[in-house]
Design a protein around this motif. Sequence first.
Motif, mmCIF file in Angstrom:
data_model
loop_
_atom_site.group_PDB
_atom_site.id
_atom_site.type_symbol
_atom_site.label_atom_id
_atom_site.label_comp_id
_atom_site.label_asym_id
_atom_site.label_seq_id
_atom_site.Cartn_x
_atom_site.Cartn_y
_atom_site.Cartn_z
ATOM 1 N N MET A 48 0.816 -1.202 0.000
ATOM 2 C CA MET A 48 0.000 0.000 0.000
ATOM 3 C C MET A 48 0.856 1.261 0.000
ATOM 4 O O MET A 48 0.534 2.236 -0.687
ATOM 5 C CB MET A 48 -0.945 -0.007 1.204
ATOM 6 N N GLU A 49 1.946 1.258 0.731
ATOM 7 C CA GLU A 49 2.832 2.423 0.729
ATOM 8 C C GLU A 49 3.373 2.681 -0.672
ATOM 9 O O GLU A 49 3.427 3.819 -1.126
ATOM 10 C CB GLU A 49 3.993 2.203 1.708
ATOM 11 N N SER A 50 3.764 1.616 -1.336
ATOM 12 C CA SER A 50 4.293 1.755 -2.694
ATOM 13 C C SER A 50 3.204 2.238 -3.647
ATOM 14 O O SER A 50 3.441 3.152 -4.456
ATOM 15 C CB SER A 50 4.855 0.413 -3.169
ATOM 16 N N PHE A 51 2.004 1.638 -3.532
ATOM 17 C CA PHE A 51 0.943 2.014 -4.460
ATOM 18 C C PHE A 51 0.486 3.449 -4.228
ATOM 19 O O PHE A 51 0.186 4.171 -5.183
ATOM 20 C CB PHE A 51 -0.248 1.062 -4.336
ATOM 21 N N PHE A 52 0.448 3.885 -2.975
ATOM 22 C CA PHE A 52 -0.015 5.241 -2.665
ATOM 23 C C PHE A 52 0.943 6.309 -3.178
ATOM 24 O O PHE A 52 0.583 7.488 -3.242
ATOM 25 C CB PHE A 52 -0.222 5.394 -1.155
ATOM 26 N N GLN A 53 2.154 5.912 -3.555
ATOM 27 C CA GLN A 53 3.107 6.861 -4.113
ATOM 28 C C GLN A 53 2.949 7.016 -5.629
ATOM 29 O O GLN A 53 3.552 7.906 -6.219
ATOM 30 C CB GLN A 53 4.536 6.388 -3.816
ATOM 31 N N ASP A 254 -12.893 1.923 -26.758
ATOM 32 C CA ASP A 254 -13.793 1.628 -25.643
ATOM 33 C C ASP A 254 -13.108 1.188 -24.349
ATOM 34 O O ASP A 254 -13.770 0.981 -23.342
ATOM 35 C CB ASP A 254 -14.818 0.555 -26.058
ATOM 36 N N LEU A 255 -11.791 1.045 -24.336
ATOM 37 C CA LEU A 255 -11.152 0.539 -23.121
ATOM 38 C C LEU A 255 -10.025 1.439 -22.636
ATOM 39 O O LEU A 255 -9.977 1.807 -21.480
ATOM 40 C CB LEU A 255 -10.604 -0.879 -23.390
ATOM 41 N N VAL A 256 -9.123 1.801 -23.516
ATOM 42 C CA VAL A 256 -7.911 2.582 -23.241
ATOM 43 C C VAL A 256 -6.961 1.786 -22.358
ATOM 44 O O VAL A 256 -5.935 1.297 -22.794
ATOM 45 C CB VAL A 256 -8.231 3.967 -22.628
ATOM 46 N N SER A 257 -7.281 1.655 -21.044
ATOM 47 C CA SER A 257 -6.419 0.876 -20.152
ATOM 48 C C SER A 257 -7.242 0.358 -18.985
ATOM 49 O O SER A 257 -8.363 0.811 -18.750
ATOM 50 C CB SER A 257 -5.264 1.742 -19.628
ATOM 51 N N CYS A 258 -6.681 -0.588 -18.265
ATOM 52 C CA CYS A 258 -7.340 -1.097 -17.053
ATOM 53 C C CYS A 258 -6.867 -0.300 -15.843
ATOM 54 O O CYS A 258 -5.948 0.512 -15.925
ATOM 55 C CB CYS A 258 -7.032 -2.589 -16.875
ATOM 56 N N GLY A 259 -7.497 -0.536 -14.693
ATOM 57 C CA GLY A 259 -7.178 0.222 -13.490
ATOM 58 C C GLY A 259 -5.823 -0.146 -12.907
ATOM 59 O O GLY A 259 -5.449 -1.325 -12.869
ATOM 60 N N LEU A 260 -5.087 0.851 -12.438
ATOM 61 C CA LEU A 260 -3.772 0.616 -11.855
ATOM 62 C C LEU A 260 -3.847 -0.319 -10.650
ATOM 63 O O LEU A 260 -3.021 -1.228 -10.497
ATOM 64 C CB LEU A 260 -3.139 1.949 -11.430
#
Length: 377
Positions: A48-53, A254-260
């Motif tokens: 979570m720390e890594s993702f929140f950055q 219609d998609l572009v990209s998926c969620g990080l």
Amino acid sequence: MIVEQFGVEDWMDRYEEGARYNITDTCARPLTLNELFSLTGEDKKDFMESFFQREQTYGPIWGDKALKQEIAGLYEHIRPEQILTEHGATGGNQHIFFSLIRPGDRVIAFAPSYQQFYSAPRSLGAQVTVLHLKKERGYLPDLEELRSAAKAGVRMICLNNPNNPTGSLIPRDMMEEIVHIAEEAGAYLFCDEVYAGAAQTKKDRCPSVADLYEKGIATGSMSKSFSLAGLRLGWLATRSEKALAQFRRVRDYDLVSCGLFDEAVAALALRHKEKLLERNRAIVRHNLPLLEEWVEKEKHASFVKPKAGTMALVYYDFDMPSALFCHRMYYETGAFTVPGDCFEEPFSFRVGYGHDPETLVKGLEAVSAFFHILEKE
């Protein structure tokens, strides 16, 4: 475009939320994120720390490289660059149809199976031939029937392996014959493989069509065999460069990209894919005998024992349409199932056995109680 009502999804939309005994869901028992981190041994705080950055921008357009590396590990001959991430397998399936199917194209699909495989091409103007999977054949395709249908020319053959709603599994030798039929016709062979890995025995597996055939296209997801449907993360895989180029072109619309976040959690989970699959195999191997024992004792019920996946199609011997049967049973006993009419298979209902055994047992008891009600009428 005329879009047909999606029978099974419409039924789930209307009844699932208030169900007392949901014994029709086809996901292996969903994981909480706490359970996922506990099972994998990953450090939740560090993740979570890594993702929140991370800046919350668009993710890699064709899918996160680390995730696609893990997905490629599910196949024998697929490289990461031959994979595109999708919004669930349903999104991947639709992406395939919108990319490759044109008005007038001939498509072959099967029933009982997932309605999307024949209704979606039909909505695009394709000429769809639906071949019926027969109970007495264990819901396996009739190869001569398929060969005959393909002789007239076919753009795409659509499969679901393991099959929803029957739990049948096409064995390798039969799938190789299907590949040969598709190859002779010059057709794409599309197979939704979301239940792959949830087998009853080690020998109950079939290689992916993406490994067996250059024009084979497979879809998968984190939903069914990996118990993380909330991520809404799926993928498609193929060795066909021509198909991949078209998928990338259509994807921009219609998609572009998926969620990080979805891709990050999926990559973490698939680093430990064997732990997740081992957990879920244990669940289905424990629960299927409970369903089998109930069917054997219940004089009004019958089924073909599933080979893989998380569900079975159960038949009853009352003269009542399955939609009415399931509607009444839901309100009179609390048992929630999907009617076989949603799969073009009357006098039956789908039972999912991938969740907790207590709910399964209580739900089946409620089905028996409804049988007793019908006996008295």
